[in-house]
Design an enzyme around this catalytic site. Structure first.
Site, PDB file in Angstrom:
ATOM      1  N   HIS A 108       0.912  -1.249  -0.129  1.00  0.00           N
ATOM      2  CA  HIS A 108      -0.169  -0.008  -0.087  1.00  0.00           C
ATOM      3  C   HIS A 108       1.097   1.204  -0.032  1.00  0.00           C
ATOM      4  CE1 HIS A 108      -2.216  -2.829   2.447  1.00  0.00           C
ATOM      5  NE2 HIS A 108      -3.372  -2.348   2.038  1.00  0.00           N
ATOM      6  N   ASP A 134       2.305   1.847   3.384  1.00  0.00           N
ATOM      7  CA  ASP A 134       3.270   1.108   3.995  1.00  0.00           C
ATOM      8  C   ASP A 134       4.583   1.546   3.569  1.00  0.00           C
ATOM      9  OD1 ASP A 134       0.919  -0.589   4.142  1.00  0.00           O
ATOM     10  OD2 ASP A 134       1.436  -2.048   2.629  1.00  0.00           O
ATOM     11  N   ASP A 188      -4.666 -13.579  -1.903  1.00  0.00           N
ATOM     12  CA  ASP A 188      -4.159 -13.502  -0.856  1.00  0.00           C
ATOM     13  C   ASP A 188      -4.097 -14.636   0.084  1.00  0.00           C
ATOM     14  OD1 ASP A 188      -3.425 -10.870  -1.606  1.00  0.00           O
ATOM     15  OD2 ASP A 188      -4.387  -9.793   0.087  1.00  0.00           O
ATOM     16  N   ASP A 207     -10.476 -11.590  11.284  1.00  0.00           N
ATOM     17  CA  ASP A 207      -9.497 -11.508  10.319  1.00  0.00           C
ATOM     18  C   ASP A 207      -7.919 -11.797  10.987  1.00  0.00           C
ATOM     19  OD1 ASP A 207      -8.344 -11.862   7.691  1.00  0.00           O
ATOM     20  OD2 ASP A 207      -8.386  -9.403   7.218  1.00  0.00           O
ATOM     21  N   ASP A 218      -5.227 -13.442   9.819  1.00  0.00           N
ATOM     22  CA  ASP A 218      -4.293 -13.171   8.687  1.00  0.00           C
ATOM     23  C   ASP A 218      -3.088 -14.320   9.213  1.00  0.00           C
ATOM     24  OD1 ASP A 218      -5.231 -11.379   7.002  1.00  0.00           O
ATOM     25  OD2 ASP A 218      -4.765  -9.653   8.030  1.00  0.00           O
ATOM     26  N   ASP A 236      -0.531 -12.700   2.626  1.00  0.00           N
ATOM     27  CA  ASP A 236      -1.308 -11.376   3.570  1.00  0.00           C
ATOM     28  C   ASP A 236      -1.282 -12.213   4.818  1.00  0.00           C
ATOM     29  OD1 ASP A 236      -2.442  -9.108   4.525  1.00  0.00           O
ATOM     30  OD2 ASP A 236      -4.046  -9.062   2.752  1.00  0.00           O
TER      31      ASP A 236
HETATM   32  C1  XUL Z   1      -7.621  -6.471   4.548  1.00  0.00           C
HETATM   33  C2  XUL Z   1      -6.670  -6.866   3.632  1.00  0.00           C
HETATM   34  C3  XUL Z   1      -5.931  -5.625   2.834  1.00  0.00           C
HETATM   35  C4  XUL Z   1      -5.629  -5.864   1.235  1.00  0.00           C
HETATM   36  C5  XUL Z   1      -5.169  -4.749   0.524  1.00  0.00           C
HETATM   37  O1  XUL Z   1      -8.152  -7.315   5.162  1.00  0.00           O
HETATM   38  O2  XUL Z   1      -6.652  -8.001   3.046  1.00  0.00           O
HETATM   39  O3  XUL Z   1      -4.720  -5.756   3.320  1.00  0.00           O
HETATM   40  O4  XUL Z   1      -5.043  -7.051   1.029  1.00  0.00           O
HETATM   41  O5  XUL Z   1      -5.668  -3.639   0.960  1.00  0.00           O
HETATM   42 CO    CO Z   2      -5.853  -9.044   1.659  1.00  0.00          CO
END
Ligand code: XUL
Ligand code: CO
Length: 439
Positions: A102, A105, A297, A308, A310, A340
């Site tokens: 992003h 970032d 992702d 989420d 991640d 991700d």
């Molecule tokens: C948020 C997410 C983001 C996108 C990119 O849940 O997955 O990081 O991948 O904006």
């Molecule tokens: Co994502």
């Protein structure tokens, strides 16, 4: 900060499944040819800038745990440059072909959008220099339209037209930077495009704003000659209660409404799929069926938590079922496997970052090999083909032709005395078959 962040770790190599060295690959053998293609070209791994280099390890109950050296200091651009050095150090250690970012970032937000955009360009210039000698390319760039408080009520779907304008100007910059860096895709994740309560929301107006915004992005893509794919990343909840890009099916509906179903594809995230009440492979198969599969992702959620998380993927069977659908869809074109995913906040050592990615790359590689076996053996596809074999009979096919009618079909049912008999769906038999490929 000039010293290396991973001083004792050199480029990881493939050592085979027998070795237990965590700083090596056991399944990811990049040059191994699978179904006629190198593993590296199948999987197209990417490191996500935000989780590995920008997230400080906070949670709702406590702040930063990682204490990364590039997050402490007064000269923000110098810190961003140091962060870029560490990022390319990790890319090199992991030998990954791609990364994703992003705008916020990679570079600090300035006092004005012009200053912020200039900061992004300054770091993009550093990336461009590094990419002359690094093998790592850009899978995608994206704009952070959700962290700053100006976006609290959305970006494109904000009630305030000034926020719409600001967002458009921000996306213009990142799209152009992504293009200049040779990015293969540009991602739009909904961010805060959604709402908290209907009591303060004009839903139709927000959907119209979103449709126009997407068209503005696509129009600009063509104007600047960006050949990459525009991807929307569906997510059902978080941060807003009702996210407009709920899942693949919903995004397809929005794209048709905006007239963009041939222009835009989806970036499907595993943890977003499960939050929407789907499996990851369901979302991939749905996108493939609709002709909008783009990229993924890669991560996993926590079965007991409803948010989420991640996490890096660890489940080989789940991942194999996802890889099977990707192979059935013909594999990636511009897409890839972007991690991700973030290490847990107690995983504070630099090597934790390396091991997390290496282990996840191995899970995906092992899953790819299993999925390739499923494809090559063909028994799963054969079972599906047999189940639908009746549709190959001309009289049945004719029911789906444009000139069929309810009268004609009803007459045939009467004439032939049709009396359909149920047949087993054989689910357990097929699940056992999947198990046989995992051996
Ligand atoms: C948020 C997410 C983001 C996108 C990119 O849940 O997955 O990081 O991948 O904006
Ligand atoms: Co994502």
């Amino acid at each position: 900060m000039t010293a290396r962040f991973f001083p004792s770790i050199s480029k990881l190599t493939y050592t085979g499944p027998e070795s237990r060295d965590p700083l090596a690959f056991h399944w990811y053998d990049k040059d191994r040819v699978v179904l006629g293609k190198r593993m590296e070209d199948h999987l197209r791994f990417a490191v996500a800038y935000w989780h590995s280099f920008t997230w400080p390890g906070g949670d709702p109950f406590g702040g930063e745990t990682f204490l990364r050296p590039w997050m402490h200091g007064t000269d923000e651009l110098a810190l961003a440059r140091a962060k870029a050095d560490v990022a390319f150090e990790l890319f090199d250690i992991l030998d990954v072909p791609f990364f994703a970012f992003h705008d916020r970032d990679i570079a600090p937000e300035g006092k004005t959008l012009a200053e912020s955009n200039a900061n992004v360009r300054a770091i993009a210039d550093i990336f461009a220099k590094k990419m002359e000698t690094s093998k790592t390319k850009l899978l995608w760039g994206t704009a952070n339209l959700f962290s700053n408080r100006r976006f609290m009520s959305g970006a494109a779907t904000n009630p305030d037209p000034d926020v719409f304008a600001y967002s458009a100007a921000q996306v213009k910059n990142v799209l152009e930077v992504t293009h200049e860096l040779g990015g293969e895709n540009y991602v739009l994740w909904g961010g805060r495009e959604g709402y908290e309560t209907l009591l303060n929301t004009d839903l139709k107006r927000e959907l119209d704003q979103m449709a126009r915004f997407l068209n503005l992005v696509v129009e600009h893509k063509h104007k600047i000659g960006f050949k990459g794919t525009i991807l929307i990343e569906p997510k059902p909840q978080e941060p807003t209660k009702h996210q407009y890009d709920f899942d693949v099916g919903t995004v397809y509906g929005l794209l048709c409404r905006a007239g963009l179903e041939k222009e835009v594809k989806v970036n499907i995230e595993a943890n977003h799929a499960t939050l929407a009440g789907h499996s990851f492979e369901h979302e991939i198969a749905m996108a493939a069926a609709l002709g909008i599969f783009g990229s993924i992702d890669m991560n996993k959620g926590d079965a007991q938590s409803g948010w989420d998380t991640d996490q890096f993927p660890t489940n080989v069977e789940d991942t194999a079922l996802a890889m099977y659908e990707i192979l059935r869809a013909g594999g990636y074109t511009t897409g890839g496997t972007n991690f991700d995913a973030k290490v847990r906040r107690q995983s504070i050592e630099p090597e934790d970052l390396v091991i997390a990615h290496a282990a996840a790359m191995d899970v995906c590689a092992r899953a790819l090999l299993i999925a390739a076996d499923m494809i090559e053996d063909g028994a799963l596809q054969k079972a599906v083909d047999e189940r639908y074999a009746g549709w190959e009979v001309p009289a049945n096919k004719a029911m789906l032709a444009a000139d069929s009618s309810l009268e004609a079909i009803a007459a045939r049912v009467a004439a032939e005395g049709l009396d359909p008999q149920p047949r087993s769906g054989r689910q357990e038999r097929l699940e056992a078959l999947v198990g046989s490929y995992l051996r």
